[in-house]
Write an enzyme that holds these catalytic residues in place. Structure first.
Site, PDB file in Angstrom:
ATOM      1  CG  HIS A 209      50.753 -29.866 -29.836  1.00 17.13           C
ATOM      2  ND1 HIS A 209      51.262 -28.664 -29.447  1.00 17.13           N
ATOM      3  CD2 HIS A 209      50.243 -30.426 -28.724  1.00 17.13           C
ATOM      4  CE1 HIS A 209      51.079 -28.496 -28.156  1.00 17.13           C
ATOM      5  NE2 HIS A 209      50.446 -29.548 -27.679  1.00 17.13           N
TER       6      HIS A 209
HETATM    7  N1  UDP Z   1      59.658 -27.425 -27.022  1.00 20.81           N
HETATM    8  C1  UDP Z   1      60.881 -27.985 -27.357  1.00 20.81           C
HETATM    9  N2  UDP Z   1      61.115 -28.304 -28.669  1.00 20.81           N
HETATM   10  C2  UDP Z   1      60.203 -28.082 -29.662  1.00 20.81           C
HETATM   11  C3  UDP Z   1      58.947 -27.516 -29.297  1.00 20.81           C
HETATM   12  C4  UDP Z   1      58.703 -27.220 -27.979  1.00 20.81           C
HETATM   13  O1  UDP Z   1      61.747 -28.178 -26.494  1.00 20.81           O
HETATM   14  O2  UDP Z   1      60.482 -28.394 -30.824  1.00 20.81           O
HETATM   15  C5  UDP Z   1      59.378 -27.105 -25.594  1.00 20.81           C
HETATM   16  C6  UDP Z   1      58.964 -25.680 -25.336  1.00 20.81           C
HETATM   17  O3  UDP Z   1      60.082 -24.847 -25.112  1.00 20.81           O
HETATM   18  C7  UDP Z   1      58.080 -25.804 -24.096  1.00 20.81           C
HETATM   19  C8  UDP Z   1      57.460 -27.180 -24.247  1.00 20.81           C
HETATM   20  O4  UDP Z   1      58.250 -27.873 -25.203  1.00 20.81           O
HETATM   21  O5  UDP Z   1      58.890 -25.810 -22.932  1.00 20.81           O
HETATM   22  C9  UDP Z   1      56.018 -27.071 -24.707  1.00 20.81           C
HETATM   23  O6  UDP Z   1      55.536 -28.336 -24.962  1.00 20.81           O
HETATM   24  P1  UDP Z   1      54.192 -28.605 -25.782  1.00 20.81           P
HETATM   25  O7  UDP Z   1      53.964 -27.504 -26.759  1.00 20.81           O
HETATM   26  O8  UDP Z   1      54.290 -30.003 -26.275  1.00 20.81           O
HETATM   27  O9  UDP Z   1      53.087 -28.637 -24.634  1.00 20.81           O
HETATM   28  P2  UDP Z   1      52.028 -27.586 -24.082  1.00 20.81           P
HETATM   29  O10 UDP Z   1      52.794 -26.418 -23.553  1.00 20.81           O
HETATM   30  O11 UDP Z   1      51.106 -27.232 -25.198  1.00 20.81           O
HETATM   31  O12 UDP Z   1      51.346 -28.340 -22.986  1.00 20.81           O
END
Ligand code: UDP
Length: 363
Positions: A209
C-alpha cells in the site's frame, strides 16, 4: 485521570486495543482511571475500521471527528480543527497518540498547543526516508511529546539524539504484539483457505500500500508479475488495501495463482500469515507480526524504521526494484529460510507496563 486515546487508521486500532483492555482491568480493580477513544475517521469503512472494534473488543469511540477526506493537508488540518473543538469542551489529563499516521501528528500538535501533555506509543522509530509521510509524522510528533513509549532501545537512542531526555523515555515493548499474542489462539481460517484449496506452508501472503509501490500503475503491475513468476507453483493471496485496489481496478491483472481479495479482518488475516510459506509486504506492522510468528518476510522497501525485524527477526529488505524479487525468493525455495527470534519485551505485557507508568506519572 482522564486519558484521550487517539485512533484513526487500521494499524492504530490494533495498537490501541490492549491499552484499552489494560485500563479497563485497572478500573475493575477500583483505580480511578478514565478514557475517551477519539476516532478521527481517517479510515472509516467497515473493513478498515469497525471490524477491528468488533474482533478485538474495543468499545465504541466516545468521539467521532468525521475528518474531511482529501490530501494529507486537508486531512491533517481537518483533524486539528475538530479535535481542538473537542478539547475546548473538555480537556483530558493526557493525550496518547499511536504510531505514525496523520491522526497521530495532528492530535499531538493540537493537544500540546492546548496545554494537554502528550505521550506517544511507538515513539522514536526512524526510517531516515523523508519521502514517507509517516517519517514526517514521526519526527514532528516526537519533537513535541512529553513522554515516549518505545518498542526498542534503538528508538530510545534516536529520541536522545533529537533532544529528548532519559526520564521521558520508557522502553516498554510493542502493543501490536500484545494484540497478536492475545488473539493468536483465536485466529480464524478465512473462507478463501478452502475455496482456493490452500494448505499449510504452501502459499504466499502479499500486501502492498505504500505510494512507492502502488501509485504508478505500471510499476505495480511489474512488481506483481515478478512475484507471480518468482513464486513458482505457490498461490499468492493478496488482500488489497483500498488505495491499491483503486489502482488495480484499471490494470486488469489476472494470473491463475494470484488471488486478490478485499482486506481481511484481523483474525483471518493473521491466520493466513501464520500458516503461510512467506509474506511479501511493504507494511511496517506486518514485519513485526511475521517476526513474532517466525514466518519469513520480504519487505518491498528500500529502508525500514523497524530494523530489529531484520537484525533479530525473519524480515529481509528486498528493495523496491522488482528485479530484486526473484533472487530473494529463489533463496527461500532453496531452503535458505531466515530463522529469527523475538525482540526484547515483545512479550504481550507492554500495555501493562504502559498503564503502570501512566499511574506512576499521577497526572
Ligand atoms: N491487517 C489486517 N488485514 C489485512 C491486512 C493487514 O488485519 O488485510 C493488519 C495486520 O495484521 C497489521 C496491520 O493490519 O496488524 C497493518 O496495517 P497496515 O499495513 O495498514 O499499516 P502499517 O503497518 O504499514 O502502518
Amino acid at each position: 485521570m482522564l486519558i484521550d486515546l487517539i485512533a484513526g487508521a487500521r494499524p492504530n486500532f490494533i495498537k490501541l486495543a490492549p491499552v484499552v483492555n489494560e485500563i479497563q482491568k485497572k478500573q475493575k480493580e477500583g483505580l480511578i482511571l478514565d478514557f475517551r477513544i477519539v476516532h478521527t475517521g481517517q479510515h472509516y469503512d467497515y473493513i478498515m475500521s469497525q471490524t477491528f472494534f468488533d474482533e478485538l473488543g474495543i468499545p465504541a469511540p466516545d468521539i467521532h471527528l468525521d475528518t474531511e477526506k482529501g490530501s494529507q493537508a486537508v486531512q491533517t488540518g481537518s483533524i486539528m480543527v475538530k479535535y481542538e473543538d473537542e478539547l475546548e469542551k473538555q480537556k483530558p489529563n493526557i493525550c496518547i497518540v499511536f504510531g505514525d499516521v496523520n491522526s497521530t501528528m495532528a492530535c499531538a500538535i493540537t493537544a500540546k498547543k492546548m496545554e494537554v501533555p502528550v505521550a506517544h506509543i511507538e515513539a522514536g522509530i526512524r526510517s531516515g526516508d523523508w519521502s514517507m509521510p509517516e517519517e514526517i509524522n514521526r519526527i514532528v510528533t516526537d519533537s513535541i511529546c512529553n513522554w515516549f513509549f518505545t518498542t526498542s532501545k534503538l528508538a530510545g537512542e534516536n529520541l536522545l539524539k533529537h533532544g529528548a531526555s532519559e526520564d521521558q523515555i520508557f522502553f516498554v515493548g510493542n502493543t501490536m504484539i500484545d494484540t497478536l499474542l492475545k488473539h493468536r489462539p483465536n485466529f480464524k481460517k478465512p473462507a478463501i483457505f478452502n475455496d482456493a484449496k490452500l494448505s499449510d506452508g504452501d502459499y504466499f501472503v502479499l500486501t502492498l500500500h505504500r505510494p512507492n509501490n502502488v501509485d504508478e500503475a505500471h510499476k505495480l503491475a511489474s512488481t506483481i508479475e515478478e512475484i507471480v513468476h518468482s513464486g513458482r507453483d505457490k498461490n499468492i493471496i493478496f488482500p488489497a488495501h483500498p488505495r491499491t485496489a483503486q489502482i488495480l481496478e484499471n490494470l486488469n491483472i489476472e494470473y491463475d495463482r494470484l488471488i486478490i481479495t478485499e482486506p481481511l479482518g484481523y483474525l483471518e488475516f493473521n491466520y493466513l500469515v501464520d500458516h503461510s510459506f512467506a509474506v511479501i509486504t511493504d507494511s511496517g506492522g506486518i514485519t513485526e507480526e511475521a517476526t513474532v510468528m517466525q514466518v519469513p518476510c520480504f519487505t518491498l522497501r528500500d529502508n525500514t524504521e523497524r530494523p530489529e525485524t531484520i537484525t533479530i527477526g525473519t524480515n529481509e529488505l528486498v528493495g523496491t526494484d522488482p528485479a530484486n524479487i526473484k533472487p530473494a525468493l529463489d533463496k527461500l525455495f532453496e531452503g535458505n529460510r531466515k530463522k529469527g527470534s523475538v525482540p526484547e519485551k515483545w512479550d504481550g505485557k507492554t500495555s501493562e507496563r504502559i498503564v503502570s507508568k501512566l499511574l506512576e506519572l499521577n497526572l
